[in-house]
Each structure stands twice: as structure tokens, then as C-alpha cells.
Scaffold this active site. Sequence first.
Site, short mmCIF file in Angstrom:
data_model
loop_
_atom_site.label_atom_id
_atom_site.label_comp_id
_atom_site.label_asym_id
_atom_site.label_seq_id
_atom_site.Cartn_x
_atom_site.Cartn_y
_atom_site.Cartn_z
N TYR A 22 0.79 -1.23 0.00
CA TYR A 22 0.00 0.00 0.00
C TYR A 22 0.83 1.28 0.00
O TYR A 22 0.27 2.36 -0.11
CB TYR A 22 -0.95 0.01 1.21
CG TYR A 22 -1.95 -1.11 1.19
CD1 TYR A 22 -2.95 -1.15 0.23
CD2 TYR A 22 -1.89 -2.13 2.13
CE1 TYR A 22 -3.87 -2.19 0.21
CE2 TYR A 22 -2.81 -3.17 2.12
CZ TYR A 22 -3.80 -3.19 1.15
OH TYR A 22 -4.71 -4.21 1.13
N ASN A 73 -13.00 4.72 -1.54
CA ASN A 73 -12.20 3.53 -1.34
C ASN A 73 -12.87 2.79 -0.19
O ASN A 73 -12.66 3.12 0.97
CB ASN A 73 -10.75 3.87 -1.00
CG ASN A 73 -9.89 2.62 -0.83
OD1 ASN A 73 -10.41 1.52 -0.70
ND2 ASN A 73 -8.59 2.81 -0.85
N HIS A 79 -15.90 -5.63 -1.55
CA HIS A 79 -16.16 -7.01 -1.95
C HIS A 79 -17.30 -7.66 -1.19
O HIS A 79 -17.69 -8.79 -1.51
CB HIS A 79 -14.88 -7.84 -1.75
CG HIS A 79 -13.64 -7.10 -2.14
ND1 HIS A 79 -13.34 -6.79 -3.45
CD2 HIS A 79 -12.65 -6.56 -1.38
CE1 HIS A 79 -12.20 -6.10 -3.47
NE2 HIS A 79 -11.77 -5.96 -2.23
N HIS A 99 -8.78 2.35 -5.48
CA HIS A 99 -8.00 1.42 -4.65
C HIS A 99 -6.52 1.68 -4.89
O HIS A 99 -6.11 1.96 -6.02
CB HIS A 99 -8.30 -0.04 -5.00
CG HIS A 99 -9.72 -0.41 -4.80
ND1 HIS A 99 -10.25 -0.67 -3.56
CD2 HIS A 99 -10.75 -0.54 -5.68
CE1 HIS A 99 -11.53 -0.95 -3.68
NE2 HIS A 99 -11.86 -0.87 -4.96
N LEU A 100 -5.74 1.56 -3.85
CA LEU A 100 -4.30 1.74 -3.97
C LEU A 100 -3.67 0.58 -4.74
O LEU A 100 -2.81 0.79 -5.61
CB LEU A 100 -3.66 1.84 -2.58
CG LEU A 100 -4.08 3.09 -1.82
CD1 LEU A 100 -4.69 2.73 -0.50
CD2 LEU A 100 -2.90 3.99 -1.63
#
Length: 147
Positions: A22, A73, A79, A99-100
Site C-alpha cells: 500500500y 475507497n 467485496h 484502490h491503492l
Amino acid sequence: MRLLLLNGPNINLLGQREPGLYGHQTLSDIELRLRDRASEAEVQLETFQSNFEGALVERVHQAMGSVDGILINAGAYTHTSIALRDALLGVAIPFVEVHLSNIHARESFRHHSHLADRALGVVCGFGAFSYDMAFDGLVNHLRGVEA
């Protein structure tokens, strides 16, 4: 123009949590950089982070009528959360998923997003710069700028 930057679970640990995946930038670093970009673009940027699904849903509800777009984010809730999806659809505010990491290059359970099919776009895999790209895309969309 007003935008909401919404971050979900564990995003508050950026810079400490798995920096190889990340990166080393903190959420505060990302928010500061986006606030600077927003100021330059004459955009008001609100930020919110929570590890709790209900708090994120509630913040989306509060955004109705007060923001023009959402950068989200959702972390792991991407999910799993039908509730967050339903909240975003219910308020009908354009949003970009960010998302990163590249969620499609990770574990198979991360490949499916409950948000992506209703998002204006999805930006992932560029580390902290994913937020910059998502910001630019959303602002340009809301301003009617064509690519």
C-alpha cells in the site's frame, strides 16, 4: 462543486499496514495532497473515514443534496457490502471507486466489486496516485470535459 472523499476500513492504517503493498503515504498525506488539488481546481473537498459499515452508509445518506460527487475507497467492503452499494445507488450521486493496489492482481476474493458496475469509473493499482487520477476523472466528468 463539492466532493466527498470516503475511505473505509483499515485505510486509517496507511503508511503502517503492509507498506510494500500500500505504500508509505498516510491517509493524512493523501488527504492533504487532494485538498491542495481541490483548492487549485476550486472544488470543496470533504473527507470521511470509518472502519464501520453503518457509519459509511450513514455518511453517504448525509451526502445527498450536499455533494456533487463521491470518491470512494471502500476497502474490504468493496467485496462484501450490499448495504454500501444500495446507499450509493439510493442517493444517486456520481461516484468513482478507487484502490491503492490492483485488486484484480490479488486474491480471487478481491476480484469482485459490488460497486464497480455502477461507478463512473474504477482506478486501482497506482498506489496513492490512484486517488489523484480518480479526483481528476470525477472533476472532469462533473464539469462536462470530454477526453
